[in-house]
Design an enzyme around this catalytic site. Structure first.
Site, PDB file in Angstrom:
ATOM      1  N   TRP A 356       0.376  -1.181   0.048  1.00  0.00           N
ATOM      2  CA  TRP A 356       0.056  -0.145  -0.033  1.00  0.00           C
ATOM      3  C   TRP A 356       1.111   1.367   0.152  1.00  0.00           C
ATOM      4  CZ3 TRP A 356      -2.067   3.004   5.402  1.00  0.00           C
ATOM      5  CH2 TRP A 356      -1.107   2.123   6.172  1.00  0.00           C
ATOM      6  N   ASP A 357       2.109   1.313   0.548  1.00  0.00           N
ATOM      7  CA  ASP A 357       2.754   2.070   0.084  1.00  0.00           C
ATOM      8  C   ASP A 357       2.785   3.280  -0.363  1.00  0.00           C
ATOM      9  OD1 ASP A 357       3.995  -0.163   1.853  1.00  0.00           O
ATOM     10  OD2 ASP A 357       5.977   0.757   2.121  1.00  0.00           O
ATOM     11  N   GLU A 488       0.505  -2.679  11.513  1.00  0.00           N
ATOM     12  CA  GLU A 488       0.490  -4.985  12.094  1.00  0.00           C
ATOM     13  C   GLU A 488       1.492  -5.040  13.489  1.00  0.00           C
ATOM     14  OE1 GLU A 488       3.829  -5.056   9.300  1.00  0.00           O
ATOM     15  OE2 GLU A 488       2.241  -4.847   7.529  1.00  0.00           O
ATOM     16  N   LYS A 596       2.705  -0.154  16.168  1.00  0.00           N
ATOM     17  CA  LYS A 596       3.442  -0.036  15.257  1.00  0.00           C
ATOM     18  C   LYS A 596       3.973   1.205  14.183  1.00  0.00           C
ATOM     19  CE  LYS A 596       5.906  -2.871  11.494  1.00  0.00           C
ATOM     20  NZ  LYS A 596       5.998  -4.084  10.618  1.00  0.00           N
ATOM     21  N   GLN A 597       2.628   2.040  13.952  1.00  0.00           N
ATOM     22  CA  GLN A 597       3.037   3.019  13.020  1.00  0.00           C
ATOM     23  C   GLN A 597       1.197   3.439  13.103  1.00  0.00           C
ATOM     24  OE1 GLN A 597       2.489  -0.670  10.470  1.00  0.00           O
ATOM     25  NE2 GLN A 597       2.634   1.254   8.841  1.00  0.00           N
TER      26      GLN A 597
END
Ligand code: BGC
Length: 767
Positions: A356-357, A488, A596-597
């Site tokens: 998806w980046d 994640e 994580k993000q």
């Protein structure tokens, strides 16, 4: 060279790095291939510590994934980008000793990348086993004019002797093993065995084919007219070779073009090897280094014309920004058959996969500054609809498509489904990118021929994957269970806020474009079997989408149960235990609230109208406290939100960390490749953050606010066929129309109009 110029990346100015990180930083690419900037003598010798090689976008091989417990429809094959011969590789022979047999001592003296031209200059001091020293200077570039060409010029000058030096330039080694740093699953996998066949032709030419994916490409090498070199056969291999009489103080130069077949191997066209060699030879034989450079520089110039961001007030940042934008340009596939890998074409990390980046972090830069490139990146996804459709059926989803979480060829390549396949938000991410492209460019042909089908088929997926809730907590709402959001460190949850909000958007834009095309292109709806009933169903599910909210904390909940879990003791976890994924079993991590993000706050970022400032403040504070930024995709999002919250020093800190990530190797794994999504988010931070650009009504709004240290920020955007130059200072924003018709837009939500004759100059309130 003026190394103070913010278009130069000079080695002496970078913090000390390990050799493999430097190779990554100085990788040259053109969307078709990337070549790591390794010691050119390395070849297969394990004596040196580097990781040389070339990566061709989309050129991968398959290996069967082996599972102890192989459940139905697990991804069957891993796809791994192939490490190909290094076109910089060269052999020297001095006093009967060959550098590929007896390693020469190679000392890197300097490197400088000139991003204005795309030329990398490198200086190495080399000592033969007989103590003869010579300096080797390399000038190289990946041609942006001729996507299949890499050009390198070698200059040698003796430092302590006079005598013969033989050069042998073969194009054959590919056996350098990929070095995997320990157990890091993000790093490279061992490289794939490839078949090589040398082709009889006027120039050294080789057919390289994969064993399982059945792809093939041809590489050929042509000495350029600067200093022609004979083709010879040495060690039974075709090569170029010449003996130079070196005199101290006199430099001898010779250059090569290295051609990599194009169009893309994924097209699986029958490759006619002899034809390739002949065309390459014809095309390049009379060309000089300068000829090829002039053509390529013209393209690089065009890129900067439209995509440069000129920041005044902090020279280091200005250079870091350009470095990131240049790498994005080098990484992006332009043929509709390839996309942008998480590591670009700079290294083997993440196996060369697209995530998806590309859509969420990198595409906005291309949409606003290089719309044609953006379109090709979206067409790549369009071309993978058949695989996505098959995947949906395998996953018992009866209608629509399901795009893979990580892939090269369009099939799912993720072997750990909880943090892979379960990230079904990829579908909505792609739809979001299509919508942004259409809104910014106004490209109705694209919408009609490609975009609409992608939006409808991804929307259909949600109706089938989600369901209408019957339990009391969610009664009457549309819910989506068993998914993983962007974070994640939390997997397999019900109603991940990000996923549901993005799915809602996916459904809403399906309604919006269905209504539009019902008028303009009704045949499109017929072709895709879109009925009024289905449009109503999209609409209803979007309206009734369940979005979890914690009424006590008054925050958006990451999922149905997120806030009830204990919080991971971030402050007392030793620094060397991060990233957590390398030190704890996933289940241990899933037990806690630890991100994580950026996950839920991604929706605050993408849908600014969803919440007022207080809600944003609460979401931001809550999630910032539990986020460890173990993913490089995280900080920029928090930085943009900090900016919106007028937390200037936090915004600046996050921004600094993202801009310099690879130049300083702050994540510690630049050796495996650059962090391309993070590079894209540098642009997001500047333009969506500091310049405050956002789509509004049929046009856009700018709400700029520069950090105190900056004097100005200048950039270009394309909007509906207009090219605009926007300059923001501490006190004013000015917008010049460089091409196209007059345009109305907003500054701080006040309407203004720019025309050919009058630029917009709005004075900003200063504190
Ligand atoms: C992140 C993903 C990302 C992937 C590739 C992972 O660490 O969690 O969001 O897509 O890296 O960059």
């Amino acid at each position: 060279m003026d190394t103070n110029d913010a278009f130069q990346i000079h080695l002496q100015k970078l913090p000390r790095q390990d050799e493999r990180a430097i190779e990554t930083i100085y990788t040259l690419g053109n969307g078709h291939f990337g070549v790591r900037a390794s010691n050119p003598l390395q070849g297969k010798s394990s004596h040196y510590k580097g990781q040389p090689g070339m990566f061709v976008n989309g050129f991968y091989d398959l290996t069967e994934l082996s599972y102890g417990e192989n459940y139905s429809y697990y991804a069957q094959n891993s796809q791994t980008i192939c490490q190909l011969p290094d076109p910089r590789y060269i052999i020297f022979e001095l006093d009967g000793k060959r550098s590929d047999e007896t390693p020469f001592d190679v000392k890197l003296v300097d490197k400088n990348l000139d991003m204005r031209t795309g030329v990398l200059l490198e200086i190495f001091d080399i000592k033969s086993p007989t103590n003869k020293q010579f300096r080797l200077t390399l000038q190289s570039f990946a041609s942006h004019a001729d996507k299949h060409v890499f050009v390198v010029k070698y200059s040698v000058s003796a430092l302590n002797f006079t005598g013969a030096l033989t050069v042998i330039k073969q194009a054959n080694y590919i056996d350098q093993p990929i070095q995997n740093t320990g157990d890091d699953m993000r790093a490279a996998q061992p490289n794939m065995a490839l078949d090589r066949t040398f082709i009889k032709s006027k120039i050294p030419t080789m057919l390289i084919s994969t064993r399982k994916s059945q792809l093939a490409l041809i590489v050929g090498q042509q000495a350029l007219s600067d200093n022609p070199m004979q083709v010879a056969v040495i060690d039974d291999l075709p090569c170029h070779s010449k003996t130079f009489d070196l005199t101290q103080g006199l430099t001898q130069s010779f250059s090569f073009a290295y051609a990599v077949s194009y169009p893309h191997p994924l097209l699986q066209t029958t490759l006619v090897e002899s034809e390739f060699a002949e065309t390459t030879e014809k095309q390049l034989a009379n060309k000089s280094f300068k000829d090829l450079l002039t053509a390529s520089t013209a393209k690089v110039d065009q890129f900067w014309q439209n995509s440069d961001v000129d920041l005044q007030g902090d020279a280091t940042l200005a250079q870091g920004i350009r470095f990131n934008l240049f790498h994005l340009y080098q990484a992006a596939g332009t043929d509709g058959q390839t996309s942008i890998a998480a590591k670009g074409l700079t290294g083997p990390g993440y196996e060369g996969h697209y995530f998806w980046d590309a859509e969420m972090f990198m595409l906005p830069f291309f949409i606003y500054t290089q719309p044609e490139m953006a379109k090709q990146l979206l067409i790549y996804r369009f071309n993978k609809l058949p695989q996505a459709q098959q995947r949906a059926r395998e996953m018992a989803v009866q209608s629509g498509v399901m795009f893979p979480w990580r892939t090269i060829n369009g099939e799912e390549a993720s072997s750990y489904f909880p943090a892979g396949t379960a990230q079904v938000h990829i579908n909505a991410d792609i739809a979001y990118a299509v919508d942004t492209y259409v809104r910014v460019t106004g490209d109705m042909d694209f919408l009609t021929n490609y975009g609409y089908e992608m939006i409808v088929k991804t929307a259909r997926f949600w109706l089938s994957y989600g369901h209408w809730a019957t339990d009391s907590a969610h009664a009457g709402k549309f819910v989506i269970d068993d998914v993983t959001g962007p974070d994640e460190y939390t997997a397999m949850v019900n109603n991940n806020y990000y996923t549901n909000r993005m799915a809602q958007n996916n459904l809403s834009i399906a309604v919006k474009y269905s209504k539009l095309l019902q008028h303009n292109h009704p045949e499109k709806l017929v072709a895709l079997d879109v009925t009024q009933d289905e449009i109503d169903h999209f609409d209803y599910a979007a309206d009734e989408m369940y979005l979890p909210f914690d009424r006590t904390l008054k925050i958006k909940m990451q999922d149905d149960v997120s806030t009830s879990k204990p919080v991971w003791p971030i402050d007392t976890t030793p620094r060397n235990q991060f990233p957590l994924l390398l030190h704890f079993h996933p289940l241990t991590i899933y037990h806690y609230q630890v991100n994580k993000q950026a996950d839920t706050v991604m929706t605050d970022f993408l849908f600014p109208k969803d919440q007022d400032a207080e809600q944003l403040q609460r979401d931001f504070s809550y999630y910032e406290a539990i986020t460890v930024h173990d993913s490089s995709l995280s900080r920029a999002i928090f930085g943009i939100l900090a900016h919106r919250l007028h937390r200037a020093s936090d915004a600046y800190r996050y921004f600094m960390e993202t801009v310099m990530m690879d130049l300083t190797n702050s994540q510690g794994n630049t050796a495996d490749g650059v962090h391309a999504a993070n590079m894209g988010s540098t642009w997001l931070s500047l333009i969506y953050g500091f310049a405050g650009l956002g789509l509004e009504k049929q046009t856009f709004n700018l709400s700029p606010e520069l950090p105190e240290a900056w004097t100005s920020l200048r950039f270009r955007i394309n909007f509906h066929g207009r090219n605009l130059e926007i300059t923001i200072t501490q006190s004013a924003v000015s917008v010049k129309l460089m091409a196209g018709r007059a345009l109305k837009f907003y500054v701080h939500h006040q309407e203004v109009e720019v025309t050919k004759k009058s630029l917009v100059n709005v004075f900003l309130k200063t504190n």
